[in-house]
Design a protein around this motif. Structure first.
Motif, short mmCIF file in Angstrom:
data_model
loop_
_atom_site.label_atom_id
_atom_site.label_comp_id
_atom_site.label_asym_id
_atom_site.label_seq_id
_atom_site.Cartn_x
_atom_site.Cartn_y
_atom_site.Cartn_z
N LEU A 142 0.80 -1.22 0.00
CA LEU A 142 0.00 0.00 0.00
C LEU A 142 0.84 1.28 0.00
CD1 LEU A 142 -2.87 -0.94 2.46
CD2 LEU A 142 -3.07 -0.57 0.01
N ARG A 143 2.14 1.15 0.11
CA ARG A 143 2.99 2.33 0.02
C ARG A 143 3.24 2.74 -1.43
NH1 ARG A 143 7.54 -0.21 3.91
NH2 ARG A 143 6.81 -2.04 2.74
N TYR A 144 2.74 1.95 -2.37
CA TYR A 144 3.02 2.17 -3.79
C TYR A 144 1.78 2.68 -4.52
CZ TYR A 144 7.28 -0.54 -2.99
OH TYR A 144 8.50 -0.98 -2.53
N VAL A 145 1.98 3.64 -5.41
CA VAL A 145 0.92 4.18 -6.25
C VAL A 145 1.39 4.06 -7.70
CG1 VAL A 145 -0.35 6.25 -6.92
CG2 VAL A 145 0.09 5.79 -4.50
N THR A 146 0.62 3.36 -8.51
CA THR A 146 0.99 3.13 -9.90
C THR A 146 0.48 4.25 -10.79
OG1 THR A 146 0.99 0.73 -9.65
CG2 THR A 146 0.66 1.57 -11.88
N VAL A 147 1.36 4.74 -11.67
CA VAL A 147 0.98 5.74 -12.67
C VAL A 147 0.82 5.11 -14.05
CG1 VAL A 147 1.70 7.84 -13.89
CG2 VAL A 147 1.99 7.68 -11.41
N ALA A 148 1.77 4.24 -14.44
CA ALA A 148 1.71 3.66 -15.78
C ALA A 148 2.53 2.39 -15.82
CB ALA A 148 2.24 4.66 -16.81
N VAL A 149 2.19 1.50 -16.76
CA VAL A 149 2.95 0.28 -16.98
C VAL A 149 3.23 0.13 -18.47
CG1 VAL A 149 2.05 -0.93 -14.96
CG2 VAL A 149 0.84 -1.12 -17.12
N GLY A 150 4.38 -0.47 -18.79
CA GLY A 150 4.77 -0.66 -20.18
C GLY A 150 5.87 -1.68 -20.29
N ARG A 151 6.48 -1.78 -21.47
CA ARG A 151 7.53 -2.78 -21.68
C ARG A 151 8.83 -2.37 -20.99
NH1 ARG A 151 7.12 -2.54 -28.00
NH2 ARG A 151 6.94 -0.37 -27.31
N ASP A 152 9.10 -1.07 -20.94
CA ASP A 152 10.27 -0.57 -20.24
C ASP A 152 10.07 0.93 -20.01
OD1 ASP A 152 10.86 0.72 -22.66
OD2 ASP A 152 12.42 -0.70 -23.24
N TYR A 153 11.13 1.62 -19.56
CA TYR A 153 11.01 3.04 -19.25
C TYR A 153 10.54 3.86 -20.44
CZ TYR A 153 12.41 7.87 -18.39
OH TYR A 153 12.40 9.23 -18.29
N THR A 154 11.00 3.50 -21.64
CA THR A 154 10.67 4.29 -22.82
C THR A 154 9.18 4.42 -23.02
OG1 THR A 154 12.72 3.54 -23.87
CG2 THR A 154 11.06 4.52 -25.30
N ASP A 155 8.44 3.35 -22.76
CA ASP A 155 6.98 3.38 -22.94
C ASP A 155 6.29 4.36 -22.01
OD1 ASP A 155 6.97 1.53 -24.97
OD2 ASP A 155 6.14 -0.12 -23.78
N VAL A 156 6.84 4.53 -20.82
CA VAL A 156 6.10 5.26 -19.77
C VAL A 156 6.88 6.46 -19.23
CG1 VAL A 156 4.82 3.21 -19.09
CG2 VAL A 156 7.00 3.70 -17.98
N ALA A 157 7.85 6.96 -19.99
CA ALA A 157 8.61 8.12 -19.55
C ALA A 157 7.65 9.23 -19.13
CB ALA A 157 9.53 8.60 -20.66
N PRO A 158 7.78 9.76 -17.92
CA PRO A 158 6.81 10.75 -17.45
C PRO A 158 6.74 12.00 -18.33
CG PRO A 158 8.09 9.89 -15.61
CD PRO A 158 8.73 9.38 -16.86
N THR A 159 7.88 12.46 -18.86
CA THR A 159 7.90 13.68 -19.65
C THR A 159 8.88 13.54 -20.80
OG1 THR A 159 8.25 16.09 -19.55
CG2 THR A 159 9.59 14.73 -18.07
N SER A 160 8.43 13.91 -21.99
CA SER A 160 9.28 13.84 -23.18
C SER A 160 8.64 14.70 -24.26
CB SER A 160 9.43 12.39 -23.68
OG SER A 160 8.16 11.84 -24.01
N GLY A 161 9.41 15.05 -25.28
CA GLY A 161 8.84 15.85 -26.35
C GLY A 161 9.90 16.43 -27.26
N ARG A 162 9.44 17.30 -28.13
CA ARG A 162 10.34 17.94 -29.09
C ARG A 162 9.83 19.35 -29.40
NH1 ARG A 162 7.17 14.44 -32.33
NH2 ARG A 162 6.09 15.55 -34.03
N TYR A 163 10.74 20.18 -29.88
CA TYR A 163 10.39 21.53 -30.30
C TYR A 163 11.44 22.00 -31.28
CZ TYR A 163 13.91 22.91 -26.82
OH TYR A 163 15.07 23.03 -26.10
N THR A 164 11.19 23.12 -31.92
CA THR A 164 12.12 23.71 -32.87
C THR A 164 12.70 24.98 -32.26
OG1 THR A 164 10.83 22.88 -34.74
CG2 THR A 164 12.36 24.68 -35.19
N GLY A 165 14.01 25.17 -32.42
CA GLY A 165 14.63 26.40 -31.91
C GLY A 165 15.97 26.16 -31.29
N THR A 166 16.65 27.24 -30.98
CA THR A 166 18.00 27.17 -30.41
C THR A 166 17.99 27.13 -28.89
OG1 THR A 166 18.12 29.59 -30.44
CG2 THR A 166 18.96 28.42 -32.37
N GLY A 167 16.87 27.43 -28.30
CA GLY A 167 16.80 27.45 -26.84
C GLY A 167 16.93 26.07 -26.24
N ARG A 168 17.62 25.98 -25.13
CA ARG A 168 17.75 24.73 -24.39
C ARG A 168 16.75 24.71 -23.24
NH1 ARG A 168 23.87 24.88 -22.73
NH2 ARG A 168 23.15 27.00 -22.32
N GLY A 169 16.09 23.59 -23.07
CA GLY A 169 15.11 23.47 -22.00
C GLY A 169 15.70 22.79 -20.77
#
Length: 319
Positions: free
Chosen positions: A264-291
């Motif tokens: 009961l100390r655990y709370v599930t957010v997502a399940v998948g084959r590995d980390y890549t499937d369920v990475a909490p945050t990811s994305g892309r954009y165009t430009g020279t700025g670094r995030g």
């Protein structure tokens, strides 16, 4: 509330009787700052759990994007994955994603159910780039495998725990199970990938879990092993809606970071084959700025509802 009070309250979760309902709250901010121009953002967030996952049910959830012009769409992926896709033509210097979720777990409730085809399907049996076993992992899987799939899972959990020391910063999200094993160190993500590599090398279907451990700071990762429903000595659970009448499978969760079954100390957010499937945050954009990403989160127990119907008791109340 002091740290000692939090620890004591969390440990109290382990002794609750069947039928008890425990309420949780997730509060999370993912904040990006950009040091230059950024346009045409398409961002993916996996931060809100599925509405139901075994004994866990989401009651309310919200995602607020600080940029009013952002367009948010929700998609559903495999294994009940809930994905928020955020699109923004022009990205401001600071962009925040604020998440709040309230959910509930039922003590003694059902495990996550799957169709019986999950036991032999390639999706959870085939290795991924992050979980491909090397010779050492393959040999360990053969040596540790038992006839009982749950005994096998327990052995794999203990082996991953003993062979990967928890050392923050020693790996990154691209580190494979074989690389982590060679280094002998990593974080919960690596321990989960090592256990997954062992499971798949032994023909035991399993999946990666992204979630939270109450009382812990960062997000956590563990493993669900897929076994037939109604193993010897274990009663068959009632089939959920959509699986009625079908022979099934259930997911049993193990945490190789702490060498134990998840509770009961655990709370599930997502399940998948590995980390890549369920990475909490990811994305892309165009430009020279670094995030640059900065995250804060808090996962707390709100209340405990006893099975006898008494008034709910706050986890902070002391008798």
């Amino acid at each position: 509330m002091s740290g000692q009070q939090v620890t004591t309250a969390i440990e109290d979760l382990l002794g609750l009787p069947a039928g008890t309902r425990v309420g949780y709250q997730i509060t999370q901010r993912l904040g990006y700052t950009y040091d230059g121009a950024a346009t045409a953002l398409r961002h993916r967030l996996v931060v809100v759990p599925p509405r139901r996952h075994g004994d866990q049910s989401v009651r309310e959830s919200s995602l607020v994007v600080s940029a009013p012009a952002a367009e948010v769409t929700w998609q559903r992926g495999a294994d009940g994955l809930r994905v928020a896709v955020i699109e923004l033509a022009r990205v401001p210097p600071r962009l925040d994603f604020d998440v709040e979720v309230t959910l509930e777990r039922l003590v003694g409730g059902p495990r996550p159910a799957l169709r019986a085809t999950a036991l032999g399907g390639r999706r959870l049996l085939a290795s991924t780039p992050l979980t491909a076993p090397d010779a050492a992992l393959t040999a360990a899987a053969r040596a540790l495998r038992a006839e009982d799939p749950l005994l096998t899972a327990r052995r794999f959990c203990a082996w991953a725990h003993s062979h990967i020391r928890y050392v923050p910063g020693s790996t990154d999200v691209t580190t494979t199970a074989a690389q982590a094993l060679t280094r002998g160190s990593g974080v919960c993500q690596d321990q989960a990938h090592v256990m997954l590599a062992l499971c798949r090398a032994a023909g035991l279907p399993a999946r990666y879990v992204s979630g939270h451990l109450v009382g812990d700071g960062p997000s956590h990762a563990w493993v669900e092993v897929i076994v037939p429903d109604g193993l010897p000595g274990r009663p068959r659970q009632a089939a959920p809606v959509g699986l009625a009448g079908l022979p099934g499978a259930v997911a049993v969760a193990f945490d190789p970071c702490h060498d134990r079954e998840a509770d009961l100390r655990y709370v599930t957010v997502a399940v998948g084959r590995d980390y890549t499937d369920v990475a909490p945050t990811s994305g892309r954009y165009t430009g020279t700025g670094r995030g640059l990403l900065r995250t804060t989160q808090r996962v707390s127990v709100l209340a405990v509802h006893p099975p006898d119907g008494r008034f709910p008791k706050s986890i902070d109340d002391r008798e």
